[in-house]
Design an enzyme around this catalytic site. Structure first.
Site, PDB file in Angstrom:
ATOM      1  N   CYS A   5       5.460 -17.572  -2.479  1.00  0.00           N
ATOM      2  CA  CYS A   5       6.136 -18.736  -3.056  1.00  0.00           C
ATOM      3  C   CYS A   5       7.323 -18.288  -3.914  1.00  0.00           C
ATOM      4  CB  CYS A   5       5.132 -19.511  -3.905  1.00  0.00           C
ATOM      5  SG  CYS A   5       5.886 -20.763  -4.928  1.00  0.00           S
ATOM      6  N   ASP A  31      19.240 -24.925 -10.389  1.00  0.00           N
ATOM      7  CA  ASP A  31      19.120 -24.944  -8.929  1.00  0.00           C
ATOM      8  C   ASP A  31      20.232 -24.092  -8.323  1.00  0.00           C
ATOM      9  OD1 ASP A  31      17.622 -27.067  -6.751  1.00  0.00           O
ATOM     10  OD2 ASP A  31      19.366 -25.945  -6.055  1.00  0.00           O
ATOM     11  N   HIS A  47       0.685 -22.753  -9.745  1.00  0.00           N
ATOM     12  CA  HIS A  47       1.086 -23.102  -8.387  1.00  0.00           C
ATOM     13  C   HIS A  47       0.281 -24.305  -7.900  1.00  0.00           C
ATOM     14  CE1 HIS A  47       2.651 -22.448  -4.296  1.00  0.00           C
ATOM     15  NE2 HIS A  47       1.486 -22.969  -3.947  1.00  0.00           N
ATOM     16  N   ASN A  87      10.379 -34.318  -4.493  1.00  0.00           N
ATOM     17  CA  ASN A  87      10.059 -34.497  -3.083  1.00  0.00           C
ATOM     18  C   ASN A  87       8.627 -34.020  -2.871  1.00  0.00           C
ATOM     19  OD1 ASN A  87      12.654 -35.441  -2.255  1.00  0.00           O
ATOM     20  ND2 ASN A  87      13.417 -33.335  -2.356  1.00  0.00           N
ATOM     21  N   GLY A  93      11.715 -34.047   2.594  1.00  0.00           N
ATOM     22  CA  GLY A  93      12.740 -33.123   2.124  1.00  0.00           C
ATOM     23  C   GLY A  93      12.281 -31.981   1.251  1.00  0.00           C
ATOM     24  N   HIS A  98       5.944 -25.733  -3.911  1.00  0.00           N
ATOM     25  CA  HIS A  98       5.416 -25.556  -5.266  1.00  0.00           C
ATOM     26  C   HIS A  98       6.031 -26.709  -6.053  1.00  0.00           C
ATOM     27  CE1 HIS A  98       4.711 -22.625  -8.912  1.00  0.00           C
ATOM     28  NE2 HIS A  98       4.986 -23.842  -9.381  1.00  0.00           N
ATOM     29  N   HIS A 100       7.839 -29.337  -8.139  1.00  0.00           N
ATOM     30  CA  HIS A 100       8.987 -29.219  -9.043  1.00  0.00           C
ATOM     31  C   HIS A 100       9.688 -30.563  -9.118  1.00  0.00           C
ATOM     32  CE1 HIS A 100      10.271 -28.275  -4.953  1.00  0.00           C
ATOM     33  NE2 HIS A 100      11.457 -28.809  -5.260  1.00  0.00           N
TER      34      HIS A 100
END
Ligand code: AMP
Ligand code: ZN
Length: 114
Positions: A5, A31, A47, A87, A93, A98, A100
Site C-alpha cells: 500500500c 497530493d 490501514h 472515493n 474512482g 487505503h 483517505h
C-alpha cells in the site's frame, strides 16, 4: 500496515512524501497530482480499505479526520472554505485502496473534483 500500500509505505518512510500535519491517528500529505490550488490527503494511520471497512472501534479515528480537516482550513492560507471527498471503491474512482479524504481548497473551489 499493508505491505503493498502506497500510503502505508509513505507512513513507514519507504516512499518519500512530506507529511504536513499529523496526530496519533491521522496524517496529511500533499497530493502528487493536485486537482485544486490546495489539494491534501487526510489519511488514517491504520490501514483500512475504505469507509465500508471501518468498525465501531475506528470511531475516534474517523472523527479525527474531520477535525484535521477543520484544522487545515484554519491554518492554511485561502482554505477557510473547502471540499472533503472520499472515493469508496474503484468503480467510483478510488485508486489507492487505503481510506483517505481529499481536502480541496483555494480560490474558486466550486468545480473541484477527484
Ligand atoms: P483516489 O483516486 O481517490 O484513490 O485518490 C488517490 C490519490 O492519491 C490521487 O489523487 C493520487 O494523485 C494520490 N497519490 C498517489 N500516490 C501518491 C504519492 N506517492 N504521494 C502523494 N499522493 C499520491
Ligand atoms: Zn495502507
Amino acid at each position: 500496515m499493508s505491505s503493498n500500500c502506497v500510503f502505508c509505505k509513505i507512513l513507514n518512510q519507504e516512499i518519500p512524501a512530506t507529511i504536513i500535519a499529523q496526530n496519533d491517528t491521522v496524517f496529511v500529505i500533499k497530493d502528487i497530482h493536485p486537482q485544486a490550488p490546495l489539494h491534501y490527503l487526510i489519511i488514517p494511520k491504520k490501514h483500512v480499505a475504505d469507509l465500508t471497512h471501518i468498525q465501531p472501534k475506528d470511531r475516534d479515528c474517523v472523527a479525527d479526520i474531520l477535525f484535521m480537516a477543520q484544522q487545515l482550513s484554519q491554518t492554511l492560507p485561502n482554505a477557510r472554505q473547502f471540499k472533503l471527498i472520499a472515493n469508496n471503491g474503484p468503480a467510483v474512482g478510488q485508486s489507492v485502496l487505503h481510506l483517505h479524504f481529499h481536502f480541496l481548497s483555494g480560490i474558486k473551489s466550486n468545480s473541484f473534483s477527484v
